[in-house]
Scaffold this active site. Structure first.
Site, PDB file in Angstrom:
ATOM      1  N   SER A 125      -0.044  -1.370   2.383  1.00 14.86           N
ATOM      2  CA  SER A 125       0.460  -2.742   2.377  1.00 14.86           C
ATOM      3  C   SER A 125       1.892  -2.810   2.881  1.00 14.86           C
ATOM      4  CB  SER A 125       0.408  -3.279   0.932  1.00 14.86           C
ATOM      5  OG  SER A 125       1.116  -4.497   0.816  1.00 14.86           O
ATOM      6  N   TYR A 150       2.610  -2.294  -8.389  1.00 18.58           N
ATOM      7  CA  TYR A 150       1.555  -2.358  -7.367  1.00 18.58           C
ATOM      8  C   TYR A 150       2.081  -1.746  -6.065  1.00 18.58           C
ATOM      9  CZ  TYR A 150      -0.875  -4.047  -3.329  1.00 18.58           C
ATOM     10  OH  TYR A 150      -1.502  -4.103  -2.105  1.00 18.58           O
ATOM     11  N   LYS A 154       1.141   1.938  -3.752  1.00 19.50           N
ATOM     12  CA  LYS A 154       0.844   2.090  -2.322  1.00 19.50           C
ATOM     13  C   LYS A 154       1.768   3.149  -1.711  1.00 19.50           C
ATOM     14  CE  LYS A 154      -2.528  -0.764  -2.091  1.00 19.50           C
ATOM     15  NZ  LYS A 154      -3.900  -0.246  -1.880  1.00 19.50           N
TER      16      LYS A 154
HETATM   17  C1  WQD Z   1       2.760 -15.912   0.388  1.00 17.08           C
HETATM   18  C2  WQD Z   1       3.853 -16.952   0.393  1.00 17.08           C
HETATM   19  C3  WQD Z   1       4.871 -17.297  -1.754  1.00 17.08           C
HETATM   20  C4  WQD Z   1       1.379 -18.991  -3.735  1.00 17.08           C
HETATM   21  C5  WQD Z   1       1.057 -10.523  -1.633  1.00 17.08           C
HETATM   22  C6  WQD Z   1       1.250  -9.073  -1.929  1.00 17.08           C
HETATM   23  C7  WQD Z   1       0.905  -8.260  -0.702  1.00 17.08           C
HETATM   24  C8  WQD Z   1      -0.479  -8.611  -0.236  1.00 17.08           C
HETATM   25  C9  WQD Z   1      -0.589 -10.099   0.041  1.00 17.08           C
HETATM   26  C10 WQD Z   1      -1.930  -6.985  -1.228  1.00 17.08           C
HETATM   27  C11 WQD Z   1       5.065 -16.539  -0.456  1.00 17.08           C
HETATM   28  C12 WQD Z   1       4.153 -18.555  -1.280  1.00 17.08           C
HETATM   29  C13 WQD Z   1       2.224 -18.418  -2.807  1.00 17.08           C
HETATM   30  C14 WQD Z   1       1.619 -20.312  -4.174  1.00 17.08           C
HETATM   31  C15 WQD Z   1       3.518 -20.445  -2.731  1.00 17.08           C
HETATM   32  N1  WQD Z   1      -1.439  -8.229  -1.186  1.00 17.08           N
HETATM   33  N2  WQD Z   1       3.267 -19.131  -2.307  1.00 17.08           N
HETATM   34  N3  WQD Z   1       2.672 -20.985  -3.655  1.00 17.08           N
HETATM   35  O1  WQD Z   1       3.390 -12.478  -2.006  1.00 17.08           O
HETATM   36  O2  WQD Z   1       3.476 -12.474   0.550  1.00 17.08           O
HETATM   37  O3  WQD Z   1       1.958 -10.892  -0.626  1.00 17.08           O
HETATM   38  O4  WQD Z   1      -0.256 -10.764  -1.198  1.00 17.08           O
HETATM   39  O5  WQD Z   1      -1.735  -6.084  -0.467  1.00 17.08           O
HETATM   40  O6  WQD Z   1       0.966  -6.914  -1.064  1.00 17.08           O
HETATM   41  O7  WQD Z   1       2.613  -8.868  -2.216  1.00 17.08           O
HETATM   42  O8  WQD Z   1       1.429 -13.307  -0.622  1.00 17.08           O
HETATM   43  O9  WQD Z   1       0.003 -15.305  -0.713  1.00 17.08           O
HETATM   44  O10 WQD Z   1       1.199 -14.542  -2.829  1.00 17.08           O
HETATM   45  O11 WQD Z   1       2.513 -15.568  -0.983  1.00 17.08           O
HETATM   46  O12 WQD Z   1       4.471 -21.079  -2.273  1.00 17.08           O
HETATM   47  O13 WQD Z   1       0.878 -20.888  -5.031  1.00 17.08           O
HETATM   48  O14 WQD Z   1       3.351 -18.150  -0.205  1.00 17.08           O
HETATM   49  O15 WQD Z   1       6.104 -17.624  -2.366  1.00 17.08           O
HETATM   50  O16 WQD Z   1       6.217 -17.028   0.198  1.00 17.08           O
HETATM   51  P1  WQD Z   1       2.694 -12.322  -0.708  1.00 17.08           P
HETATM   52  P2  WQD Z   1       1.209 -14.702  -1.355  1.00 17.08           P
END
Ligand code: WQD
Length: 339
Positions: A125, A150, A154
């Site tokens: 990741s 997490y 990785k």
């Molecule tokens: C994306 C953006 C949030 C939810 C994570 C893991 C990564 C991978 C993908 C496994 C961010 C914003 C989110 C919401 C929001 N997983 N957001 N409202 O955190 O970039 O990555 O998932 O491998 O390892 O870290 O993904 O989809 O949670 O967030 O505003 O209800 O959307 O702040 O900017 P993230 P995400």
């Protein structure tokens, strides 16, 4: 050729099983159904017409892993997805993450040495990069201290594979560092099935549009980005799945440069939360109910991939667009909401 896909009923795993079957590979899936549903097997079969072999096994049970490899002695390669992946949950339950994400990796690698299974694709990741110093991120960017258990699993996973590759020259492995997988198979038969309240953006968007969630909370609009919301590299899960098949074939054909390689798998483009929202509304002609709230702890401002190495060495590049992914995600959500 038979390929083992651990976590093969999960979001990325199921799309990779489809991609493998479409290339003519025989697939056996191990999944403990802790974060997936047996109905995904039907979805895969509806798309490809071929039902993969399936074993409901928990890879944390070493005896069960040994038993599996005693019964399946024709596995040519392994794509290892099975792991816990909720960043927030890992902060509160670190030992569950170290046991599930590290213990199972070790049992698999031990059996690979025992049974001379040579080819291993590891689901890594972009989390390993933490808050990057420069963008886009290349594979030579420094791995930063993990921001969560997490992410640490990785990083540790990659180090375990690196040491295994050093000790066993015939073992060959590729780690794929994913950015943000989104979307669903265009058929609408498989997609993301988050259990409980979605942690990730796009499933929360689609569930809000479906009326399952009342409102989408945008976590912060005070970042130093053009529209103030955080930026990520959102990649269609079908493109991501195909990268696994291409990486595995690199190993099958002995085209690897060293016996442990690492590739970023993203689109090379960054998109903000607001761009996701506006694009989702546009491609699906609907209005999304959202509100701006405070930042989420642990979020980084901006992350997107430099994908030159994957393009040059794997000959792989993302083909599908964010519009495709958001259209397919909504199609899938409408299908599961109708059930
Ligand atoms: C994306 C953006 C949030 C939810 C994570 C893991 C990564 C991978 C993908 C496994 C961010 C914003 C989110 C919401 C929001 N997983 N957001 N409202 O955190 O970039 O990555 O998932 O491998 O390892 O870290 O993904 O989809 O949670 O967030 O505003 O209800 O959307 O702040 O900017 P993230 P995400």
């Amino acid at each position: 050729m038979k390929v083992l896909v651990t976590g093969g009923l999960g979001f990325i795993g199921s799309h990779t099983v489809v991609a493998l079957q479409e290339k003519g590979y025989e697939v056996v899936i191990i999944d403990n159904l802790s974060n997936s549903d047996i109905s995904v097997l039907d979805g895969i079969t509806r798309i490809t017409g071929v039902r993969p072999e399936f074993e409901k096994t928990d890879l944390r049970d070493k005896a069960k892993v040994i038993d599996f490899f005693n019964r399946y002695n024709d596995i040519e390669g392994i794509i290892h997805f099975a792991a816990s992946k909720a960043v927030n949950e890992s902060v509160h339950q670190p030992l569950l993450y170290y046991e599930n994400n590290i213990g199972t990796l070790i049992y698999l690698l031990q059996q690979m040495q025992e049974k001379a299974v040579r080819n291993f694709i590891f689901s890594s990741s972009c989390t390993v990069y933490g808050e990057p110093d420069t963008l886009p991120i290349t594979e030579s960017a420094p791995v930063k201290p993990a921001l969560s258990p997490y992410g640490n699993t990785k990083q540790i996973g990659e180090e375990i594979i690196r040491d295994t590759a050093k000790a066993y020259p015939k073992f060959k492995s590729i780690a794929l560092r994913y950015f943000n997988p989104i979307g669903a198979h265009p058929s609408g038969h498989i997609g993301e099935l988050p259990l409980g309240v979605p942690q990730n953006l796009v499933p929360f968007v689609t569930q809000t549009a479906a009326g399952i969630r009342e409102v989408l909370s945008v976590f912060g609009d005070d970042y130093s980005t053009p529209d103030g919301t955080a930026i990520r590299d959102y990649i269609h899960v079908v493109d991501l799945a195909e990268s696994h098949v291409i990486a595995l074939e690199r190993l099958f054909e002995n085209r690897q440069k060293t016996n442990f390689e690492i590739f970023n798998i993203g689109t090379g483009r960054g998109s903000s939360v607001m761009e996701i929202i506006k694009t989702f509304e546009k491609v699906n002609t609907l209005k999304l109910n959202y509100k701006i709230v405070g930042r989420r702890e642990g979020d980084v401002t901006a992350v997107w991939a430099d994908t030159d190495l994957a393009e040059k060495e794997l000959g792989w590049k993302a083909r599908l667009t964010m519009e495709d992914a958001l259209r397919d995600a909504w199609h899938w959500q409408q299908n599961i909401s109708a059930k």
